[in-house]
Design a protein around this motif. Sequence first.
Motif, mmCIF file in Angstrom:
data_model
loop_
_atom_site.group_PDB
_atom_site.id
_atom_site.type_symbol
_atom_site.label_atom_id
_atom_site.label_comp_id
_atom_site.label_asym_id
_atom_site.label_seq_id
_atom_site.Cartn_x
_atom_site.Cartn_y
_atom_site.Cartn_z
ATOM 1 N N SER A 148 0.407 -1.130 0.540
ATOM 2 C CA SER A 148 0.194 -0.252 -0.014
ATOM 3 C C SER A 148 1.095 1.353 0.493
ATOM 4 N N ILE A 149 0.047 2.316 -0.380
ATOM 5 C CA ILE A 149 1.003 3.533 -0.736
ATOM 6 C C ILE A 149 1.124 4.334 1.261
ATOM 7 N N ILE A 150 0.101 3.665 1.568
ATOM 8 C CA ILE A 150 0.096 4.493 3.230
ATOM 9 C C ILE A 150 1.817 3.484 3.955
ATOM 10 N N GLY A 151 1.775 1.771 3.583
ATOM 11 C CA GLY A 151 2.276 1.073 4.033
ATOM 12 C C GLY A 151 4.008 1.766 3.809
ATOM 13 N N LEU A 152 4.312 1.906 2.504
ATOM 14 C CA LEU A 152 5.918 2.524 1.988
ATOM 15 C C LEU A 152 5.798 4.146 2.503
ATOM 16 N N ALA A 153 4.977 4.657 2.227
ATOM 17 C CA ALA A 153 5.443 6.213 2.374
ATOM 18 C C ALA A 153 5.645 6.257 4.581
ATOM 19 N N ARG A 154 4.866 5.082 5.277
ATOM 20 C CA ARG A 154 5.566 5.004 6.462
ATOM 21 C C ARG A 154 6.528 4.155 6.298
ATOM 22 N N GLU A 155 7.398 3.595 5.813
ATOM 23 C CA GLU A 155 8.771 3.097 6.005
ATOM 24 C C GLU A 155 9.780 4.130 4.930
ATOM 25 N N THR A 156 9.269 5.095 4.688
ATOM 26 C CA THR A 156 9.722 6.284 4.037
ATOM 27 C C THR A 156 10.515 6.917 4.912
ATOM 28 N N ALA A 157 9.467 7.424 6.315
ATOM 29 C CA ALA A 157 9.702 8.205 7.064
ATOM 30 C C ALA A 157 10.439 7.840 7.930
ATOM 31 N N ALA A 158 10.109 6.354 8.589
ATOM 32 C CA ALA A 158 11.104 5.470 9.159
ATOM 33 C C ALA A 158 12.370 5.702 8.484
ATOM 34 N N THR A 159 12.755 5.336 7.616
ATOM 35 C CA THR A 159 13.826 5.141 7.096
ATOM 36 C C THR A 159 15.159 6.640 7.130
ATOM 37 N N PHE A 160 14.162 7.865 6.351
ATOM 38 C CA PHE A 160 15.045 8.848 6.528
ATOM 39 C C PHE A 160 14.077 9.986 7.484
ATOM 40 N N GLY A 161 13.099 9.039 8.388
ATOM 41 C CA GLY A 161 13.524 10.132 9.755
ATOM 42 C C GLY A 161 12.478 10.838 9.762
ATOM 43 N N TYR A 162 11.480 11.089 8.420
ATOM 44 C CA TYR A 162 10.819 12.570 8.018
ATOM 45 C C TYR A 162 9.382 12.000 9.873
ATOM 46 N N ASP A 163 8.864 13.592 10.070
ATOM 47 C CA ASP A 163 7.675 12.830 10.147
ATOM 48 C C ASP A 163 6.357 12.667 9.595
ATOM 49 N N PHE A 164 5.779 11.652 10.148
ATOM 50 C CA PHE A 164 4.752 10.835 9.350
ATOM 51 C C PHE A 164 3.113 10.868 10.106
ATOM 52 N N SER A 165 2.444 11.072 9.184
ATOM 53 C CA SER A 165 0.791 11.064 9.499
ATOM 54 C C SER A 165 0.174 10.728 8.243
ATOM 55 N N ILE A 166 -1.412 10.458 8.419
ATOM 56 C CA ILE A 166 -2.591 9.846 7.927
ATOM 57 C C ILE A 166 -3.473 11.331 8.091
ATOM 58 N N PRO A 167 -3.840 11.715 6.998
ATOM 59 C CA PRO A 167 -4.992 12.704 6.742
ATOM 60 C C PRO A 167 -6.371 12.117 7.505
ATOM 61 N N ASP A 168 -6.919 12.941 8.384
ATOM 62 C CA ASP A 168 -8.147 11.440 9.091
ATOM 63 C C ASP A 168 -8.821 12.387 7.609
ATOM 64 N N PRO A 169 -9.221 10.526 7.583
ATOM 65 C CA PRO A 169 -10.323 10.080 6.588
ATOM 66 C C PRO A 169 -12.144 10.227 6.692
ATOM 67 N N THR A 170 -12.180 10.207 8.400
ATOM 68 C CA THR A 170 -13.399 11.054 8.642
ATOM 69 C C THR A 170 -14.007 12.340 8.243
ATOM 70 N N ALA A 171 -13.479 12.654 7.847
ATOM 71 C CA ALA A 171 -13.155 14.788 7.848
ATOM 72 C C ALA A 171 -13.764 14.713 6.621
ATOM 73 N N TYR A 172 -15.617 14.504 7.190
ATOM 74 C CA TYR A 172 -16.180 14.690 5.287
ATOM 75 C C TYR A 172 -18.041 14.929 5.374
ATOM 76 N N GLU A 173 -18.797 15.496 4.990
ATOM 77 C CA GLU A 173 -19.710 15.063 5.562
ATOM 78 C C GLU A 173 -20.504 14.602 4.748
#
Length: 787
Positions: A173-198
Amino acid sequence: MNLPMSWLRDYMNIGEIDTKEYEHKMTMSGSKVEGTERLGGEAENIRTGKVLKVDKHPDADKLVVCQVEVGESEPIQIVTAATNVFEGAIVPVAMHKSTVYGGQKITRGKLRGVVSDGMFCSTDELGTSKERATGILILPEDTPIGVDVCEYLGLDEKIVEFEITSNRPDCMSIIGLARETAATFGYDFSIPDPTAYEKISEKAEDNATVEVLDFDLCPRFLGKVVKNVKIGPSPEWMQRRLAACGIRAINNIVDITNYVMLEYGQPMHAYDLDCVAGKKIVVRRAKDGEILETLDDQERVLNSSMICISDAEKAIGVAGVMGGANSEVKDTTTTVLFEAATFNGTSVRRAAKALGMRTDASALFEKGLDVYNLDGAIERACQLISQMGAGDVLEGTIEVKGDLKETIILPFEPEKMNAFLGMDISRNEMIDILASLEFKVKGDKVIVPTFRGDIESMADIAEEVARIYGYDRIPTTLMDTAVTCGGRTPQQKAEAKIKDILVADGYDEIITYSFTDPKENELLAIPEGDTKYNFVKILNPLGEENSVMRTSMLPSMCEVLKTNYNKRIPSASLFELGNIYINIGEQLPDERKTVSIGMYGSGDFYDLKGAVENIFDAMGVKKVKYVAVSDNATFHPGQCAEIYCGDKKIGAMGQAHPFVAANYKINAEIYLAELDFATIFECADSKKTYKALPKFPATTRDIAMVVDETVNVGDIAEIFEAEMGGILESYALFDIYRGAQLGENKKSVAYSLVFRANDRTLTDDEVNAVMEKILAGLKNTLNAELR
């Protein structure tokens, strides 16, 4: 798994990063990168252009001549065969000295005598579609003129291809690879809140119901209802991201399910709720012979091993594989039920294989997905619906679940982990590394995130720390142990010795298959009821001739002898050291290593016996006894012996029965031996002791006796051994005579006996006393008469 680099920016501030550095660091941290490619490939010098005028080609009916504005002072001229070009169209134009996707160079030239300054491009020539296009790409009306097409369409996007192992479905998944990227390079990682909609106030539960009949097949099922659905194309940015990952855009609803599958690694499905009978979803086992037309317009015959999604009346999908055509989202769809569920991976894999339709969804399900990932995925799908104005999301989520897997909690042991890794990482640094991977450390416990089903022990936690800390940072140290030299086991040495002895005796080694034809025992005249008929049967044999494991080495040996004989090879002396397999019931088969020897045309019984004796001599097997037998149907009567060491049977040897030779169509005498290696090894005495040369002379006596024809020389040797009196050093047979003067069924056997004492010179009286005991023993036991 393909990762568009720009997608990472949804979860972290990645900035500009060198592609080679990214590939190296991600590979070193455990996410192997296969390579990186530009979305547009080699495409360059391609601009947006507006078609000003379209004229017919003067010399070709299928060509037209277009005047095109490309942002230069004068329009350029393009000759094309495209049928969908029209005045006012904005199209991609490959200019003079440009390159399209795939590496083809475009230059100014003439088509049927008319100059063309370049070429119009289709989607496959830009790399935005892997399918063959039927016309040129028509860009939106608001597309600026004269801009670089690669920049405008995002074809400069870098796509990184990862090789994901089956134990890490979270990285599919993109989120899974993004999490691995953030951990590898030391970036702050966050997933936008998916419940923010009408949402609208109407409840989802009031519009649909879900029932799961077997929670082993479907541990958890979530459903969301969307009304007032507007079917149409998805936004350009979504289509580009899907295309970058190799997925073709279809419509906004289907594209959303595919987009969420890529982003969250959770396959989803959308049902036209108006086509679902009773507005009810039932997850059950399929019925044998049940028929379903899937989305690819193929009729599939289901069986009870598959998971079926059905409504109140009929099947509407194969769970985890593909939905049914009877509930697919169409242009007329107004109400949609989104499904996010987890299904039994083994069942999905078997169903996909049985139906011959392995899909992206089944590839994910069969690896085992996180039941707690459903919430974010289905909320994200509804959020996209709301953002795109594609429908009204109803309040609430339909949820059906069984007993879900508990969160794994493991001990946090920094000292043991450092000792295990050979490193010295501080406790706080370990905590920071684990936190970047969403592990929670509380005191001396580690709470494993639910999406990491591969973490089961302290060693797994240590591996997570090591790979993010950096394998290249592990210090190089000498081994803290004694270096040993590998060698053969005693059994392996014994096998090698037996092979060396037989090769030295002129035998060639063969290697045959362990599976054979059950009818081979009949060729060897082995009687019914013999243990050699206790076959281990092969479940998926290549054929009847290879359907069982062999219970004897002799059939394989005879087949090779037959092959050599049929090729007119005058003689063959062969041996094999292999395994036989005896079925002993519910336990594992009795697997015994066996030595087989076979020959024809190059010797007789005594040559074979000599080879067997050489094996025993080399292995230190003493007091071997050869017992003549006549009830072994495989061998010639009177030419067969069973071999014993004490009361342990080693095997049998002799001349094959003429009927056996005829069964194998060998018109020659065949000699065979089959010896049990385990018994040889058990009886072997490999100890070598020093014995001084004798200091005192020996006394030699010859003895000739008349015995019955049925008496074996081994019987005589037993008398010698029993009556040796401590001074009989050796004995040797030197003559066997048969004649009419001896009488019927009589023979004369002559031996040379050597007597010696270690501490004195023997007198005649001492030797005579032992000789008298030997003669008495021969007389009383074997009725032997001295000649």
